[in-house]
Design a protein around this motif. Structure first.
Motif, PDB file in Angstrom:
ATOM      1  N   PRO A 124       0.814  -1.226   0.000  1.00 42.37           N
ATOM      2  CA  PRO A 124       0.000   0.000   0.000  1.00 42.37           C
ATOM      3  C   PRO A 124       0.840   1.264   0.000  1.00 42.37           C
ATOM      4  O   PRO A 124       0.408   2.303  -0.506  1.00 42.37           O
ATOM      5  CB  PRO A 124      -0.831  -0.126   1.285  1.00 42.37           C
ATOM      6  N   SER A 125       2.057   1.173   0.532  1.00 42.25           N
ATOM      7  CA  SER A 125       2.946   2.333   0.523  1.00 42.25           C
ATOM      8  C   SER A 125       3.336   2.714  -0.900  1.00 42.25           C
ATOM      9  O   SER A 125       3.403   3.898  -1.240  1.00 42.25           O
ATOM     10  CB  SER A 125       4.202   2.041   1.358  1.00 42.25           C
ATOM     11  N   LEU A 126       3.593   1.710  -1.748  1.00 43.33           N
ATOM     12  CA  LEU A 126       3.952   1.988  -3.139  1.00 43.33           C
ATOM     13  C   LEU A 126       2.777   2.612  -3.894  1.00 43.33           C
ATOM     14  O   LEU A 126       2.952   3.532  -4.696  1.00 43.33           O
ATOM     15  CB  LEU A 126       4.404   0.695  -3.829  1.00 43.33           C
ATOM     16  N   PHE A 127       1.579   2.097  -3.632  1.00 43.53           N
ATOM     17  CA  PHE A 127       0.390   2.711  -4.230  1.00 43.53           C
ATOM     18  C   PHE A 127       0.262   4.167  -3.794  1.00 43.53           C
ATOM     19  O   PHE A 127      -0.007   5.067  -4.607  1.00 43.53           O
ATOM     20  CB  PHE A 127      -0.866   1.941  -3.820  1.00 43.53           C
ATOM     21  N   LEU A 223      -6.684   1.652  -6.311  1.00 38.67           N
ATOM     22  CA  LEU A 223      -6.021   0.343  -6.299  1.00 38.67           C
ATOM     23  C   LEU A 223      -5.542   0.011  -4.894  1.00 38.67           C
ATOM     24  O   LEU A 223      -5.582  -1.149  -4.463  1.00 38.67           O
ATOM     25  CB  LEU A 223      -4.832   0.343  -7.273  1.00 38.67           C
ATOM     26  N   GLN A 224      -5.095   1.031  -4.185  1.00 39.34           N
ATOM     27  CA  GLN A 224      -4.665   0.825  -2.804  1.00 39.34           C
ATOM     28  C   GLN A 224      -5.843   0.383  -1.936  1.00 39.34           C
ATOM     29  O   GLN A 224      -5.735  -0.561  -1.154  1.00 39.34           O
ATOM     30  CB  GLN A 224      -4.065   2.107  -2.252  1.00 39.34           C
ATOM     31  N   TYR A 225      -6.981   1.064  -2.064  1.00 35.31           N
ATOM     32  CA  TYR A 225      -8.161   0.685  -1.299  1.00 35.31           C
ATOM     33  C   TYR A 225      -8.590  -0.741  -1.634  1.00 35.31           C
ATOM     34  O   TYR A 225      -8.974  -1.515  -0.748  1.00 35.31           O
ATOM     35  CB  TYR A 225      -9.321   1.642  -1.583  1.00 35.31           C
ATOM     36  N   ALA A 226      -8.532  -1.099  -2.925  1.00 37.32           N
ATOM     37  CA  ALA A 226      -8.938  -2.437  -3.348  1.00 37.32           C
ATOM     38  C   ALA A 226      -8.015  -3.494  -2.745  1.00 37.32           C
ATOM     39  O   ALA A 226      -8.468  -4.556  -2.298  1.00 37.32           O
ATOM     40  CB  ALA A 226      -8.927  -2.526  -4.870  1.00 37.32           C
ATOM     41  N   PHE A 227      -6.710  -3.193  -2.708  1.00 36.94           N
ATOM     42  CA  PHE A 227      -5.773  -4.125  -2.096  1.00 36.94           C
ATOM     43  C   PHE A 227      -6.079  -4.320  -0.619  1.00 36.94           C
ATOM     44  O   PHE A 227      -6.077  -5.443  -0.104  1.00 36.94           O
ATOM     45  CB  PHE A 227      -4.341  -3.614  -2.266  1.00 36.94           C
ATOM     46  N   GLU A 228      -6.351  -3.208   0.069  1.00 34.77           N
ATOM     47  CA  GLU A 228      -6.640  -3.296   1.500  1.00 34.77           C
ATOM     48  C   GLU A 228      -7.870  -4.158   1.759  1.00 34.77           C
ATOM     49  O   GLU A 228      -7.883  -4.992   2.671  1.00 34.77           O
ATOM     50  CB  GLU A 228      -6.862  -1.890   2.058  1.00 34.77           C
ATOM     51  N   GLU A 229      -8.902  -3.977   0.948  1.00 36.54           N
ATOM     52  CA  GLU A 229     -10.112  -4.749   1.187  1.00 36.54           C
ATOM     53  C   GLU A 229      -9.918  -6.218   0.842  1.00 36.54           C
ATOM     54  O   GLU A 229     -10.553  -7.092   1.427  1.00 36.54           O
ATOM     55  CB  GLU A 229     -11.264  -4.154   0.379  1.00 36.54           C
ATOM     56  N   LYS A 230      -9.031  -6.508  -0.104  1.00 34.15           N
ATOM     57  CA  LYS A 230      -8.758  -7.890  -0.487  1.00 34.15           C
ATOM     58  C   LYS A 230      -8.147  -8.675   0.663  1.00 34.15           C
ATOM     59  O   LYS A 230      -8.367  -9.887   0.805  1.00 34.15           O
ATOM     60  CB  LYS A 230      -7.814  -7.911  -1.696  1.00 34.15           C
TER      61      LYS A 230
END
Length: 456
Positions: A124-127, A223-230
């Motif tokens: 998430p930091s890279l996003f 994309l960051q939010y989507a990763f977090e929810e995944k």
């Protein structure tokens, strides 16, 4: 109602924290834009604007790193802080209870944060790094009020990703909210382009380019939010200050050791023909005390906004965190107008005929977000009335419990429900909430890896 925190009510303490968070968040955006407009002498002896977006991105991450110091102090001195639970007596328990941990007997030891979690937070930091850099580049070409509103377009991309990628189907009324947000982005984008002349001006600013860069940044943020929810079903999550600090740490490392060498090697308009020259940045900072002072304000506003946003979500709920973010365009634009008309015309923003269109875009943005966030407190249900534009949807199959009816409780309370994380996404849909509640009923942990947040 008394302000006991943990989502129990809205008392004086909650109001103070919310207002302070709003001030700090407004300061993040305003100081960022002021820095870009300030002038100083560079290493080439030329006085120019401090247009160093990568340095501002680095400053944001360094500001977030300060959360690691607070995290260490909270653990060492057992300071009460949202998301941390310290042992009350000598037992096998050590340290703190991780955010989202289900209540356990006092004698059982709380699991520590595994090493892989620290490295997972690199993603998430890279996003966040990419999104912030794009938005900083866009901010060079548009007013800060437009920049702040355009960042709200993230909810559009989040909705698309959640529906088509995460397969978390959105309700029909949520698509209505997304549609209104699209309208708001069109209105704000028109304001930026037509108020700026529709093309690149004499000052080198290109509003169309700025709008595109900020929208691209909002997409990366989604994309960051989507990763977090995944990864929300993970059984171990990190305390909030550690989340903020580690994201800042990884962002700082990547900025210094990866992005700066790349930007220094690539051709560009900065001194020496580079994309961004760090030595010129240092020279400009050394040659201007005002620039150093403004950067300090920028640094502090980032840190305090991150910390206070945690408190807002913890003391009230995540809906209020979303409301906090929605208030920022109002306070940013209002303060920018005040600076121009009552402080100095060197900074700030003047009112034009296109400002009326921008104002309309802001109202539509709030309207669409309120529809999307239903049925939580502070949202708008489409019941067929005039305010609903005569649209009507059935909400009866949704649980009528918003987060205010589910107070956050201590981990070791014998009568406690599972501890809920103070980092719940404002984009969490009814389907996600249903999964979380089902997991809690089965005695499982339903937590998330969440961001400290990019609040520049």
């Amino acid at each position: 109602m008394g302000g006991s925190g943990h989502g129990a009510g809205c008392g004086m303490a909650e109001v103070v924290v919310f207002v302070l968070a709003l001030v700090a968040g407004t300061g993040c955006s305003l100081t960022s834009k002021v820095l870009l407009d300030m002038e100083s002498e560079g290493m080439d002896g030329v006085v120019k604007k401090f247009e160093k977006p990568l340095f501002q991105t680095l400053g944001m991450f360094v500001g977030m790193c300060a959360a690691l110091i607070i995290h260490a102090l909270v653990l060492t001195f057992k300071i009460p802080f949202p998301g941390y639970k310290h042992k009350k007596s000598v037992s096998k328990r050590k340290g703190y209870a991780a955010v989202g941990e289900v209540g356990e007997p006092e004698e059982e030891e709380t699991p520590s944060i595994p090493i892989w979690m620290y490295f997972l937070l690199l993603i998430p930091s890279l996003f966040d790094l990419c999104a912030t850099a794009l938005c900083m580049l866009g901010l060079l070409h548009v007013e800060v009020s437009i920049y702040q509103m355009l960042r709200g377009s993230a909810i559009i991309f989040v909705a698309i990703l959640k529906h088509f990628v995460l397969k978390d189907k959105l309700r029909d009324f949520m698509w209505v909210g997304v549609g209104w947000n699209v309208v708001s982005i069109i209105l704000v984008g028109m304001t930026a382009m037509f108020s700026g002349g529709g093309g690149e001006g004499d000052d080198g600013k290109d509003p169309v380019k700025g709008v595109c860069l900020i929208l691209a940044g909002a997409f990366v943020q989604s994309l960051q939010y989507a990763f977090e929810e995944k990864v929300m079903s993970m059984e171990i999550s990190a305390p909030p200050l550690l989340l903020i600090g580690m994201e800042g740490f990884w962002g700082t490392v990547v900025c210094i050791f990866v992005l700066y060498p790349i930007c220094y090697a690539l051709p560009g308009a900065d001194v020496g023909g580079t994309m961004e020259n760090p030595y010129d940045t240092i020279a400009m900072m050394q040659n201007s005390a005002e620039l150093r002072q403004m950067f300090l304000f920028y640094f502090l506003s980032i840190f305090f906004y991150n910390a206070l946003a945690v408190l807002v979500t913890f003391m009230l709920n995540s809906v209020w965190h979303a409301i906090l973010d929605n208030f920022r365009p109002i306070t940013v634009w209002g303060t920018d107008l005040f600076i121009f008309y009552f402080v100095t015309t060197s900074f700030g923003e003047k009112w034009t005929v296109w400002s009326w269109v921008q104002l309309g875009g802001m109202v539509v943005l709030f309207y669409g977000t309120a529809i999307y966030n239903a049925p939580h407190a502070g949202s708008l249900k489409l019941d067929g009335g005039l305010l609903s534009c005569f649209c009507k949807f059935d909400y009866s199959d949704l649980e009528d419990e918003d987060e205010e009816s589910q107070p956050l409780v201590p981990v070791n309370d014998a009568a406690a429900a599972p501890y809920q994380s103070p980092y719940q996404s404002p984009f969490m849909t009814p389907n996600t909430l249903a999964k979380r509640r089902a997991a809690e009923k089965e005695g499982k942990v339903f937590s998330k890896v969440s961001r400290g947040g990019s609040f520049a």
